[in-house]
Design a protein around this motif. Structure first.
Motif, short mmCIF file in Angstrom:
data_model
loop_
_atom_site.label_atom_id
_atom_site.label_comp_id
_atom_site.label_asym_id
_atom_site.label_seq_id
_atom_site.Cartn_x
_atom_site.Cartn_y
_atom_site.Cartn_z
N UNK A 190 0.87 -1.22 -0.04
CA UNK A 190 -0.14 0.02 0.17
C UNK A 190 0.79 1.39 0.12
N UNK A 191 0.38 2.53 -0.42
CA UNK A 191 1.11 3.76 -0.46
C UNK A 191 0.01 4.66 0.11
N UNK A 192 0.49 5.75 0.49
CA UNK A 192 -0.32 6.68 1.12
C UNK A 192 -1.43 7.22 0.18
N UNK A 193 -1.33 6.77 -1.09
CA UNK A 193 -2.13 7.76 -2.08
C UNK A 193 -3.55 6.54 -2.31
N UNK A 194 -3.12 5.49 -1.59
CA UNK A 194 -4.48 4.25 -1.93
C UNK A 194 -5.65 4.61 -1.05
N UNK A 195 -6.81 4.91 -1.82
CA UNK A 195 -7.86 5.06 -1.18
C UNK A 195 -8.30 3.79 -0.64
N UNK A 196 -8.23 2.67 -1.10
CA UNK A 196 -8.87 1.34 -0.61
C UNK A 196 -7.74 0.44 -0.53
N UNK A 197 -7.81 -0.32 0.91
CA UNK A 197 -6.84 -1.28 1.26
C UNK A 197 -7.46 -2.56 1.16
N UNK A 198 -6.90 -3.56 0.96
CA UNK A 198 -7.49 -5.00 0.68
C UNK A 198 -6.58 -5.96 1.55
N UNK A 199 -7.40 -6.84 2.39
CA UNK A 199 -6.72 -7.86 3.21
C UNK A 199 -6.89 -9.13 2.86
N UNK A 200 -5.97 -9.51 2.79
CA UNK A 200 -5.80 -11.22 2.64
C UNK A 200 -5.59 -11.81 3.66
N UNK A 201 -6.44 -12.55 4.45
CA UNK A 201 -6.21 -13.33 5.62
C UNK A 201 -6.26 -14.91 5.46
N UNK A 202 -5.44 -15.54 6.10
CA UNK A 202 -5.40 -17.17 6.27
C UNK A 202 -5.60 -17.76 7.54
N UNK A 203 -6.76 -18.39 7.44
CA UNK A 203 -7.33 -19.18 8.85
C UNK A 203 -6.24 -20.22 9.34
N UNK A 204 -5.62 -19.86 10.18
CA UNK A 204 -4.40 -20.89 10.74
C UNK A 204 -3.26 -20.94 9.79
N UNK A 205 -2.51 -21.88 9.87
CA UNK A 205 -1.50 -22.30 9.12
C UNK A 205 -1.80 -22.85 7.81
N UNK A 206 -0.78 -22.70 6.86
CA UNK A 206 -1.00 -23.62 5.70
C UNK A 206 -1.39 -23.06 4.52
N UNK A 207 -1.74 -21.53 4.74
CA UNK A 207 -1.94 -20.96 3.22
C UNK A 207 -0.64 -20.12 2.91
N UNK A 208 -0.63 -19.25 1.83
CA UNK A 208 0.22 -18.47 1.46
C UNK A 208 0.04 -17.17 0.85
N UNK A 209 0.51 -16.31 0.85
CA UNK A 209 0.02 -15.09 0.57
C UNK A 209 1.37 -14.39 -0.17
N UNK A 210 1.33 -14.16 -1.49
CA UNK A 210 2.13 -13.56 -2.28
C UNK A 210 2.19 -12.22 -2.82
N UNK A 211 3.12 -11.49 -3.05
CA UNK A 211 2.88 -10.13 -3.71
C UNK A 211 3.23 -10.66 -5.49
N UNK A 212 2.94 -9.56 -6.30
CA UNK A 212 3.23 -9.64 -7.67
C UNK A 212 4.68 -9.29 -7.72
N UNK A 213 5.39 -9.81 -8.72
CA UNK A 213 6.78 -9.49 -8.95
C UNK A 213 7.12 -7.94 -9.55
#
Length: 258
Positions: free
Chosen positions: A235-258
């Protein structure tokens, strides 16, 4: 004032939100569904409103449950569900902090700053706990907020929305102590040659990212990542909207774009 925040607005909500790119939201959600280690079939749309996204996800093959506090919004959603090709969604009249499902879900989505509408910390904490309770281990919980600086910047502003049959005037007032933005809305509805006036009030809280992360982790979401809008970037200071990606417990993976 109307007793329900969407009592008068519900039947005109879709006509006043034609600028929302629902297809972009669907693509965002599906990009995460494809990465989930839990096969995603049963999805909860939390605070589903008039059910546009709920029905569109159903048409993309997901078994959908929509939950919302407003009976008026759900009435609109039920009408849409009749036009769904395939399995129509099930709709529940439930508050987010009173969510009570029949079993587990594979993923949960909540769109268009629904979490900002919960202005009490304990209520939001309970909503997160409820989602965690019904979400499969490793499943994704995806939601967005209006960034705090963007919500605060609306203080003192006036907004006008209109269609052929309705005219809406919004007045925004931000309280620094409670960090709550109150929208006072005058709704003028055409009835023949006359206009009928209704008033509603909507309230959204400027939640800081660290506050939400604390509540999510306390609820059991081991991994929480925040992105700037519907992109996989910091996120940057200019972003109007922020999106949350949450994983229930262990076992998921959250990745950024390259």
């Amino acid at each position: 004032m109307s007793g329900n925040a969407y009592e008068g607005l519900a039947r005109y909500y879709d006509g006043l939100t034609t600028d929302v790119d629902y297809s972009a939201w669907l693509d965002w959600y599906q990009s995460w569904f494809r990465e989930s280690r839990v096969p995603v079939n049963l999805v909860l749309d939390l605070a589903c409103g008039t059910g546009t996204l709920t029905c569109m996800l159903a048409e993309r093959g997901y078994t959908m449950i929509g939950a919302d506090l407003s009976p008026e919004m759900l009435s609109e959603a039920l009408e849409k569900a009749q036009e769904v090709e395939g399995e129509p969604p099930i709709f529940l009249n439930q508050a987010m902090d009173e969510l009570d499902l029949f079993g587990t879900i594979d993923a949960c989505v909540s769109s268009l700053d629904s979490m900002n509408y919960i202005t009490d910390r304990d209520t939001l904490a309970e909503a997160f706990r409820r989602v965690h309770t019904f979400l499969m281990p490793g499943g994704y919980f995806l939601f967005d907020i209006i960034a705090p600086q963007s919500l605060k910047a609306l203080d003192g502003q006036l907004f006008v929305d209109e269609t052929e049959d309705v005219f809406c005037l919004w007045r925004a007032d931000f309280d620094e102590d409670s960090r709550v933005l109150t929208y006072g809305m005058d709704l003028f509805e055409r009835e023949g040659g006359l206009w009928r006036r209704e008033q509603e009030e909507h309230r959204e809280r400027a939640w800081e990212v660290f506050e939400l992360k604390e509540l999510l982790q306390a609820a059991g979401f081991a991994q929480v990542q925040v992105f700037g809008g519907l992109e996989r970037r910091e996120p940057t200071a200019e972003d109007r909207r922020l999106c949350f990606v949450c994983v229930n417990g262990e076992g998921g993976q959250v990745t950024m774009s390259n």
